[in-house]
Design an enzyme around this catalytic site. Structure first.
Site, PDB file in Angstrom:
ATOM      1  N   VAL A 127       0.819  -1.227   0.000  1.00  0.00           N
ATOM      2  CA  VAL A 127       0.000   0.000   0.000  1.00  0.00           C
ATOM      3  C   VAL A 127       0.848   1.269   0.000  1.00  0.00           C
ATOM      4  O   VAL A 127       0.346   2.342  -0.335  1.00  0.00           O
ATOM      5  CB  VAL A 127      -1.021   0.042   1.162  1.00  0.00           C
ATOM      6  CG1 VAL A 127      -2.016  -1.101   1.069  1.00  0.00           C
ATOM      7  CG2 VAL A 127      -0.333   0.081   2.515  1.00  0.00           C
ATOM      8  N   ASN A 158      -6.814  -0.694   6.503  1.00  0.00           N
ATOM      9  CA  ASN A 158      -6.404  -1.334   7.754  1.00  0.00           C
ATOM     10  C   ASN A 158      -4.906  -1.645   7.797  1.00  0.00           C
ATOM     11  O   ASN A 158      -4.335  -1.753   8.879  1.00  0.00           O
ATOM     12  CB  ASN A 158      -7.219  -2.630   7.917  1.00  0.00           C
ATOM     13  CG  ASN A 158      -6.631  -3.558   8.958  1.00  0.00           C
ATOM     14  OD1 ASN A 158      -6.830  -3.379  10.153  1.00  0.00           O
ATOM     15  ND2 ASN A 158      -5.874  -4.560   8.507  1.00  0.00           N
ATOM     16  N   TYR A 176       4.460   6.441  14.612  1.00  0.00           N
ATOM     17  CA  TYR A 176       3.150   5.764  14.539  1.00  0.00           C
ATOM     18  C   TYR A 176       2.019   6.731  14.923  1.00  0.00           C
ATOM     19  O   TYR A 176       0.996   6.824  14.225  1.00  0.00           O
ATOM     20  CB  TYR A 176       3.177   4.562  15.484  1.00  0.00           C
ATOM     21  CG  TYR A 176       1.962   3.676  15.453  1.00  0.00           C
ATOM     22  CD1 TYR A 176       1.773   2.727  14.456  1.00  0.00           C
ATOM     23  CD2 TYR A 176       0.980   3.762  16.451  1.00  0.00           C
ATOM     24  CE1 TYR A 176       0.660   1.896  14.449  1.00  0.00           C
ATOM     25  CE2 TYR A 176      -0.132   2.940  16.455  1.00  0.00           C
ATOM     26  CZ  TYR A 176      -0.285   1.999  15.449  1.00  0.00           C
ATOM     27  OH  TYR A 176      -1.395   1.187  15.441  1.00  0.00           O
ATOM     28  N   ILE A 200      -5.479  -4.191  21.106  1.00  0.00           N
ATOM     29  CA  ILE A 200      -6.217  -5.332  20.562  1.00  0.00           C
ATOM     30  C   ILE A 200      -5.255  -6.506  20.424  1.00  0.00           C
ATOM     31  O   ILE A 200      -4.109  -6.318  19.971  1.00  0.00           O
ATOM     32  CB  ILE A 200      -6.808  -4.977  19.169  1.00  0.00           C
ATOM     33  CG1 ILE A 200      -7.600  -3.655  19.215  1.00  0.00           C
ATOM     34  CG2 ILE A 200      -7.665  -6.128  18.643  1.00  0.00           C
ATOM     35  CD1 ILE A 200      -8.833  -3.623  20.075  1.00  0.00           C
TER      36      ILE A 200
HETATM   37  P1  NAI Z   1      -1.095  -7.004  12.095  1.00  0.00           P
HETATM   38  O1  NAI Z   1       0.355  -6.707  12.100  1.00  0.00           O
HETATM   39  O2  NAI Z   1      -1.572  -8.311  12.623  1.00  0.00           O
HETATM   40  O3  NAI Z   1      -1.708  -6.815  10.643  1.00  0.00           O
HETATM   41  C1  NAI Z   1      -1.331  -5.756   9.806  1.00  0.00           C
HETATM   42  C2  NAI Z   1      -1.645  -6.140   8.396  1.00  0.00           C
HETATM   43  O4  NAI Z   1      -1.212  -5.087   7.532  1.00  0.00           O
HETATM   44  C3  NAI Z   1      -0.912  -7.409   7.964  1.00  0.00           C
HETATM   45  O5  NAI Z   1      -1.795  -8.209   7.233  1.00  0.00           O
HETATM   46  C4  NAI Z   1       0.202  -6.866   7.087  1.00  0.00           C
HETATM   47  O6  NAI Z   1       0.607  -7.770   6.095  1.00  0.00           O
HETATM   48  C5  NAI Z   1      -0.471  -5.654   6.457  1.00  0.00           C
HETATM   49  N1  NAI Z   1       0.492  -4.710   5.931  1.00  0.00           N
HETATM   50  C6  NAI Z   1       1.517  -4.126   6.586  1.00  0.00           C
HETATM   51  N2  NAI Z   1       2.214  -3.346   5.749  1.00  0.00           N
HETATM   52  C7  NAI Z   1       1.610  -3.437   4.526  1.00  0.00           C
HETATM   53  C8  NAI Z   1       1.860  -2.869   3.245  1.00  0.00           C
HETATM   54  N3  NAI Z   1       2.897  -2.036   3.044  1.00  0.00           N
HETATM   55  N4  NAI Z   1       1.044  -3.194   2.230  1.00  0.00           N
HETATM   56  C9  NAI Z   1      -0.009  -4.023   2.408  1.00  0.00           C
HETATM   57  N5  NAI Z   1      -0.301  -4.592   3.595  1.00  0.00           N
HETATM   58  C10 NAI Z   1       0.508  -4.307   4.640  1.00  0.00           C
HETATM   59  O7  NAI Z   1      -1.749  -5.802  12.881  1.00  0.00           O
HETATM   60  P2  NAI Z   1      -3.209  -5.563  13.473  1.00  0.00           P
HETATM   61  O8  NAI Z   1      -3.061  -5.474  14.921  1.00  0.00           O
HETATM   62  O9  NAI Z   1      -4.205  -6.479  12.888  1.00  0.00           O
HETATM   63  O10 NAI Z   1      -3.435  -4.068  12.963  1.00  0.00           O
HETATM   64  C11 NAI Z   1      -4.315  -3.705  11.921  1.00  0.00           C
HETATM   65  C12 NAI Z   1      -4.449  -2.195  11.950  1.00  0.00           C
HETATM   66  O11 NAI Z   1      -4.973  -1.791  13.202  1.00  0.00           O
HETATM   67  C13 NAI Z   1      -3.129  -1.454  11.783  1.00  0.00           C
HETATM   68  O12 NAI Z   1      -3.329  -0.305  10.977  1.00  0.00           O
HETATM   69  C14 NAI Z   1      -2.781  -1.054  13.189  1.00  0.00           C
HETATM   70  O13 NAI Z   1      -1.954   0.086  13.209  1.00  0.00           O
HETATM   71  C15 NAI Z   1      -4.152  -0.794  13.768  1.00  0.00           C
HETATM   72  N6  NAI Z   1      -4.200  -0.846  15.207  1.00  0.00           N
HETATM   73  C16 NAI Z   1      -3.924  -1.996  15.888  1.00  0.00           C
HETATM   74  C17 NAI Z   1      -3.991  -2.015  17.248  1.00  0.00           C
HETATM   75  C18 NAI Z   1      -3.712  -3.233  18.047  1.00  0.00           C
HETATM   76  O14 NAI Z   1      -3.706  -3.136  19.272  1.00  0.00           O
HETATM   77  N7  NAI Z   1      -3.485  -4.386  17.458  1.00  0.00           N
HETATM   78  C19 NAI Z   1      -4.340  -0.805  18.019  1.00  0.00           C
HETATM   79  C20 NAI Z   1      -4.632   0.345  17.208  1.00  0.00           C
HETATM   80  C21 NAI Z   1      -4.565   0.301  15.859  1.00  0.00           C
END
Ligand code: NAI
Length: 241
Positions: A63, A89, A154, A187
């Site tokens: 992305v 996301n 971040y 989360i």
């Molecule tokens: P995760 O690390 O499990 O999943 C992130 C996803 O984004 C993965 O599937 C990864 O492959 C994809 N990704 C990363 N860089 C990418 C790129 N350049 N192009 C395409 N895909 C890419 O993380 P999670 O926890 O599921 O997080 C999802 C979203 O929620 C993120 O934006 C994160 O910042 C946000 N978030 C998560 C929190 C948490 O506590 N887990 C809290 C607040 C926000």
């Protein structure tokens, strides 16, 4: 309740993105998953969505790359005809104290979390405008609302996402396109696996970390809330109130 809609979800191969894909599929939406590298995980999410009776396909795309996003959106349009709901996301964290943070760590996080969302919105907007409807859900963070020591990159990317959300919501509202954000707290996913418990959890009024499905429930609400735009919905157990 989302039957007849095509939802494009970035970072949909695991964690919160995978939970949103399955929730939207359960509500009847066809699913296009954008993933960074793990094709097998993305395919598994697609199979789980198909088991719920919808169509699902996975698209490899970084992305952070404007042109790759353009190609991915064109591919989704080719396969499904359009995009009705976009969920930005995909996200990364590269935490570190400000005095030690490299330029690369700052750039990579902003390029993925903030510019990635802009890229996808930019390429989906013509489809939304043509259809005279559309829905965008940006996954921000409580870090973007409160700031967090050790996360200046971040927090800046996630606060920027909130500004982007509100500007897009104002600009595209006359065209019946809504844009909202979700600000999750802690989360339980791969991203927070290292954090687990102790002082962090004690600061959460509801006393526990959230599940990806809690964020997916909010994403489902925002996909269907036809009079809600420019909103930032916290899903954080009360952490940032
Ligand atoms: P995760 O690390 O499990 O999943 C992130 C996803 O984004 C993965 O599937 C990864 O492959 C994809 N990704 C990363 N860089 C990418 C790129 N350049 N192009 C395409 N895909 C890419 O993380 P999670 O926890 O599921 O997080 C999802 C979203 O929620 C993120 O934006 C994160 O910042 C946000 N978030 C998560 C929190 C948490 O506590 N887990 C809290 C607040 C926000």
């Amino acid at each position: 309740m989302l039957k007849g809609n095509v939802a494009l979800i970035t970072g949909g191969s695991r964690g919160i993105g995978a939970a949103i894909a399955k929730k939207y599929a359960a509500l009847g939406a066809d699913i296009a998953i954008v993933y960074a590298g793990n094709a097998q995980a993305a395919e598994e999410v697609c199979r789980a969505c198909e088991a719920l009776g919808v169509q699902a396909r996975a698209y490899r795309c970084n992305v952070a790359d404007f042109e790759e996003c353009k190609r991915a959106v064109a591919a989704v349009k080719g396969d499904f005809g359009t995009v009705d709901i976009l969920v930005n996301n995909a996200g990364i964290a590269k935490d570190g104290m400000l005095a030690m943070m490299s330029k690369d760590a700052f750039d990579q996080v902003v390029d993925t979390n903030l510019k990635g969302a802009f890229h996808m919105i930019r390429h989906c907007a013509p489809l939304f405008i043509r259809a005279r409807k559309g829905c965008i859900v940006n996954i921000s963070s409580v870090s973007g609302l409160m700031g967090n020591a050790g996360q200046c990159n971040y927090a800046a990317s996630k606060a920027g996402l909130i500004g982007l959300t509100k500007a897009v919501a104002r600009e595209l509202a006359p065209r019946n396109i809504r844009c909202n954000a979700i600000a999750p707290g802690f989360i339980q996913t791969d991203m927070t696996a290292a954090l687990s418990d102790a002082p962090l959890v004690q600061a959460i009024p509801l006393g526990t970390m959230g599940a990806p499905e809690d964020v997916a429930d909010a994403a489902a609400y925002l996909a269907m809330a036809k009079y809600v735009t420019g909103e930032v919905l916290r899903v954080d157990g009360g952490l940032a109130m």
